[in-house]
Design a protein around this motif. Sequence first.
Motif, PDB file in Angstrom:
ATOM      1  N   TRP A  53       0.868  -1.170   0.000  1.00 54.08           N
ATOM      2  CA  TRP A  53       0.000   0.000   0.000  1.00 54.08           C
ATOM      3  C   TRP A  53       0.907   1.223   0.000  1.00 54.08           C
ATOM      4  O   TRP A  53       1.823   1.336   0.826  1.00 54.08           O
ATOM      5  CB  TRP A  53      -0.896   0.027   1.234  1.00 54.08           C
ATOM      6  CG  TRP A  53      -2.004  -0.975   1.213  1.00 54.08           C
ATOM      7  CD1 TRP A  53      -3.322  -0.747   0.955  1.00 54.08           C
ATOM      8  CD2 TRP A  53      -1.914  -2.396   1.480  1.00 54.08           C
ATOM      9  NE1 TRP A  53      -4.055  -1.905   1.027  1.00 54.08           N
ATOM     10  CE2 TRP A  53      -3.213  -2.937   1.362  1.00 54.08           C
ATOM     11  CE3 TRP A  53      -0.849  -3.253   1.814  1.00 54.08           C
ATOM     12  CZ2 TRP A  53      -3.479  -4.279   1.554  1.00 54.08           C
ATOM     13  CZ3 TRP A  53      -1.118  -4.590   2.003  1.00 54.08           C
ATOM     14  CH2 TRP A  53      -2.417  -5.097   1.869  1.00 54.08           C
ATOM     15  N   ARG A  54       0.652   2.139  -0.910  1.00 53.42           N
ATOM     16  CA  ARG A  54       1.477   3.346  -1.038  1.00 53.42           C
ATOM     17  C   ARG A  54       0.633   4.595  -0.832  1.00 53.42           C
ATOM     18  O   ARG A  54      -0.569   4.597  -1.099  1.00 53.42           O
ATOM     19  CB  ARG A  54       2.135   3.411  -2.425  1.00 53.42           C
ATOM     20  CG  ARG A  54       3.164   2.332  -2.688  1.00 53.42           C
ATOM     21  CD  ARG A  54       3.774   2.487  -4.070  1.00 53.42           C
ATOM     22  NE  ARG A  54       4.817   1.517  -4.309  1.00 53.42           N
ATOM     23  CZ  ARG A  54       6.079   1.678  -3.982  1.00 53.42           C
ATOM     24  NH1 ARG A  54       6.466   2.818  -3.416  1.00 53.42           N
ATOM     25  NH2 ARG A  54       6.980   0.745  -4.229  1.00 53.42           N
ATOM     26  N   ILE A  55       1.289   5.649  -0.376  1.00 55.12           N
ATOM     27  CA  ILE A  55       0.653   6.951  -0.234  1.00 55.12           C
ATOM     28  C   ILE A  55       1.250   7.909  -1.264  1.00 55.12           C
ATOM     29  O   ILE A  55       2.464   8.058  -1.349  1.00 55.12           O
ATOM     30  CB  ILE A  55       0.864   7.536   1.177  1.00 55.12           C
ATOM     31  CG1 ILE A  55       0.140   6.694   2.225  1.00 55.12           C
ATOM     32  CG2 ILE A  55       0.386   8.990   1.236  1.00 55.12           C
ATOM     33  CD1 ILE A  55      -1.373   6.767   2.142  1.00 55.12           C
ATOM     34  N   ILE A  56       0.377   8.534  -2.048  1.00 55.89           N
ATOM     35  CA  ILE A  56       0.781   9.611  -2.948  1.00 55.89           C
ATOM     36  C   ILE A  56       0.387  10.920  -2.270  1.00 55.89           C
ATOM     37  O   ILE A  56      -0.807  11.228  -2.157  1.00 55.89           O
ATOM     38  CB  ILE A  56       0.091   9.498  -4.318  1.00 55.89           C
ATOM     39  CG1 ILE A  56       0.419   8.163  -4.982  1.00 55.89           C
ATOM     40  CG2 ILE A  56       0.513  10.649  -5.228  1.00 55.89           C
ATOM     41  CD1 ILE A  56      -0.327   7.941  -6.292  1.00 55.89           C
ATOM     42  N   ASP A  57       1.368  11.649  -1.785  1.00 53.88           N
ATOM     43  CA  ASP A  57       1.106  12.930  -1.127  1.00 53.88           C
ATOM     44  C   ASP A  57       1.145  14.020  -2.196  1.00 53.88           C
ATOM     45  O   ASP A  57       2.203  14.324  -2.746  1.00 53.88           O
ATOM     46  CB  ASP A  57       2.146  13.202  -0.044  1.00 53.88           C
ATOM     47  CG  ASP A  57       1.745  14.350   0.874  1.00 53.88           C
ATOM     48  OD1 ASP A  57       1.123  15.313   0.374  1.00 53.88           O
ATOM     49  OD2 ASP A  57       2.049  14.306   2.076  1.00 53.88           O
TER      50      ASP A  57
END
Length: 280
Positions: A53-57
């Motif tokens: 799971w990745r976060i794109i800020d």
Amino acid sequence: MLVILVSLTTVAHAQWVEPQPNDYYKRSMTWEQKPQELMFVRESDVYWSKLLWRIIDIREKENQFFYFPLNPEGIRGRKNLAYVLWDAILAGEIELFEDDEMKIPIDCAKIVERATRSDTVQMEVYDDYGEADYTTVYVPHEFKSDDIYQYKIKEAVYLDRAQSGMQVRKLGIAPLEDRFKVIDGETEYMGTVTLFWVPMLSLQTRILFAKKEAYLRENLVHLPTWEYIFNSFMYTSFICREDNVWNRSIHEYLTGEDALIESERIEEEIMNISIDMWEY
């Protein structure tokens, strides 16, 4: 011979399409584009896999095109990702889910109701004698992309013998919204919530992303579609979770710099696995 010339003239005339008010030529390369075919994956060829799971800020400079333009109409039809999804939800064109397993479907109309329902506010009202009374006022709410600063992506990374290398298949994307509340006249941050999950393997989602352009460059002729952006990794992100027996995210057991180090450790571990497959 004369008949042939007349026929050619007729065909040429039939192909002429009047340009739209904002276009000086017919634009069809994007609007008629079909999503890229997904490469077939045979079960027996996959010998290692992991869910991430990745976060794109989108506050990061490289990701600001996810956030802009802020107006719902966009610029010449190019909208930020939140409004691309919102328009599709209003039209009921995509599937939505409550969970990242994509097992609990939710109707588009339910999401619209959640995002646009009125807030109740208690207001102090004074009568002619100066005595105070309280009344409930309903404040209408509209969907705005301003409070969406992050997106979460679920993806599968795997090693495939047939394709000879590390492959990535994006499974879902979810917008994250910051929630605030006014307490004693001061706005306080209440937390970040996941609004919904959109399956990225769904044909509906793939068609949507293939036809919608992002306002990424000044040259309007070569703006990338959202499908191209995700397939080409034209953004920065960090790992916030890997599949594990505790089913927990990194922030549940580490914070601050330690969480960032753990994210980089997982990234390096996956890179090493990809490199080691070429060692004999």
